[in-house]
Design a protein around this motif. Structure first.
Motif, short mmCIF file in Angstrom:
data_model
loop_
_atom_site.label_atom_id
_atom_site.label_comp_id
_atom_site.label_asym_id
_atom_site.label_seq_id
_atom_site.Cartn_x
_atom_site.Cartn_y
_atom_site.Cartn_z
N GLU A 61 -39.23 80.35 -4.31
CA GLU A 61 -39.21 81.68 -4.92
C GLU A 61 -38.48 81.67 -6.25
O GLU A 61 -38.93 82.27 -7.23
N LYS A 64 -40.53 80.08 -9.09
CA LYS A 64 -41.60 80.88 -9.70
C LYS A 64 -41.17 81.48 -11.03
O LYS A 64 -41.98 81.61 -11.95
N SER A 65 -39.89 81.82 -11.14
CA SER A 65 -39.41 82.47 -12.37
C SER A 65 -39.29 81.50 -13.54
O SER A 65 -39.06 81.93 -14.67
N TRP A 70 -46.72 82.18 -14.04
CA TRP A 70 -46.68 82.53 -12.62
C TRP A 70 -46.33 83.99 -12.41
O TRP A 70 -47.02 84.72 -11.72
N GLN A 71 -45.24 84.45 -13.00
CA GLN A 71 -44.82 85.82 -12.78
C GLN A 71 -44.00 86.32 -13.97
O GLN A 71 -43.59 85.54 -14.83
N LYS A 72 -43.79 87.62 -14.02
CA LYS A 72 -42.92 88.25 -15.00
C LYS A 72 -41.76 88.91 -14.27
O LYS A 72 -41.97 89.52 -13.22
N ASN A 74 -40.00 85.73 -16.66
CA ASN A 74 -39.83 84.30 -16.43
C ASN A 74 -39.00 83.69 -17.57
O ASN A 74 -38.61 84.38 -18.51
N ASN A 93 -45.63 74.03 -13.45
CA ASN A 93 -45.60 74.99 -12.35
C ASN A 93 -44.49 74.55 -11.39
O ASN A 93 -44.71 73.77 -10.48
#
Length: 235
Positions: A61, A64-65, A70-72, A74, A93
């Protein structure tokens, strides 16, 4: 000493052998508490002071940042939109790396450095018990991936926050190397800032990764011992 561009990539087909990660040498079992209580000494560029920051497990988890796609939010959000495309780790990744190289391998480990505000300032994935190229009868801790936060790189931001996150992570790996009986030895493929690794004490070997177009570097027991003495871990 600067490690803001210290990023590594794991080669496609490395030659390696594994040992069980918990075969402790009887003379190094005392290191367990040192590794657990170890702090990262980061240099705050704003206050010009050393800050003692926490090492933490890099789980999926949290990883991911660190990935741009992957996500915002980051790691890359506030960096130069053009220059970050040229960074070797921009497309990494981290969550996938943690899944494939840590969760599926007993010898794989992932760690990060967090400042007091909880932000990750550097991250590393490494593997215990990989064959040494300087001394084939020995084994090393192979640093598969290591990167400092993009917010700590001059080329990406106007005011970097910290220095020495990369060095702190490498020293963490040195201690773990001692802890499992590998006497501080490390190995890695530096795809950027080779001069930094040379200044740390790594030696270039003849083993080459054609994919990465770089030779393997190794840190000897003697070089690791110098760092551990500077840290006060060894007398």
């Amino acid at each position: 000493m600067c490690c803001r561009s210290s990023v590594l990539k794991y080669p496609a087909v490395p030659r390696r052998e594994f040992t069980h990660p918990f075969c402790f040498d009887t003379n190094t079992s005392f290191m367990t508490s040192i590794l657990r209580d170890l702090k990262a000494a980061l240099f705050n560029l704003s206050t010009k002071q050393i800050e003692l920051c926490e090492f933490d497990e890099l789980d999926r988890e949290s990883a991911k940042s660190l990935s741009a796609h992957w996500q915002k939010p980051n790691w890359w959000d506030e960096t130069d939109a053009v220059e970050r495309q040229n960074q070797p780790d921009y497309t990494w990744n981290w969550a996938s790396f943690v899944s494939n190289r840590v969760l599926n391998r007993p010898s794989g480990k992932a760690v990060c450095v967090r400042s007091d505000d909880g932000i990750i300032q550097g991250a590393m994935i490494y593997e215990l018990g990989v064959k040494s190229w300087l001394n084939p009868i020995e084994k090393t801790v192979f640093v598969e991936l290591v990167a400092t936060s993009p917010a700590n790189r001059d080329i990406l931001v106007r005011e970097p926050r910290y220095r020495k996150a990369g060095l702190s992570l490498l020293r963490y790996a040195m201690i773990h190397s001692v802890e499992v009986g590998l006497r501080g030895r490390l190995s890695l493929f530096p795809i950027a800032n080779q001069k930094f690794y040379t200044s740390v004490g790594f030696e270039e070997t003849a083993q080459r990764s054609d994919e990465l177009d770089v030779n393997l570097y190794e840190l000897s027991t003697a070089a690791a011992t110098m760092h551990l003495k500077q840290m006060g871990v060894l007398s």
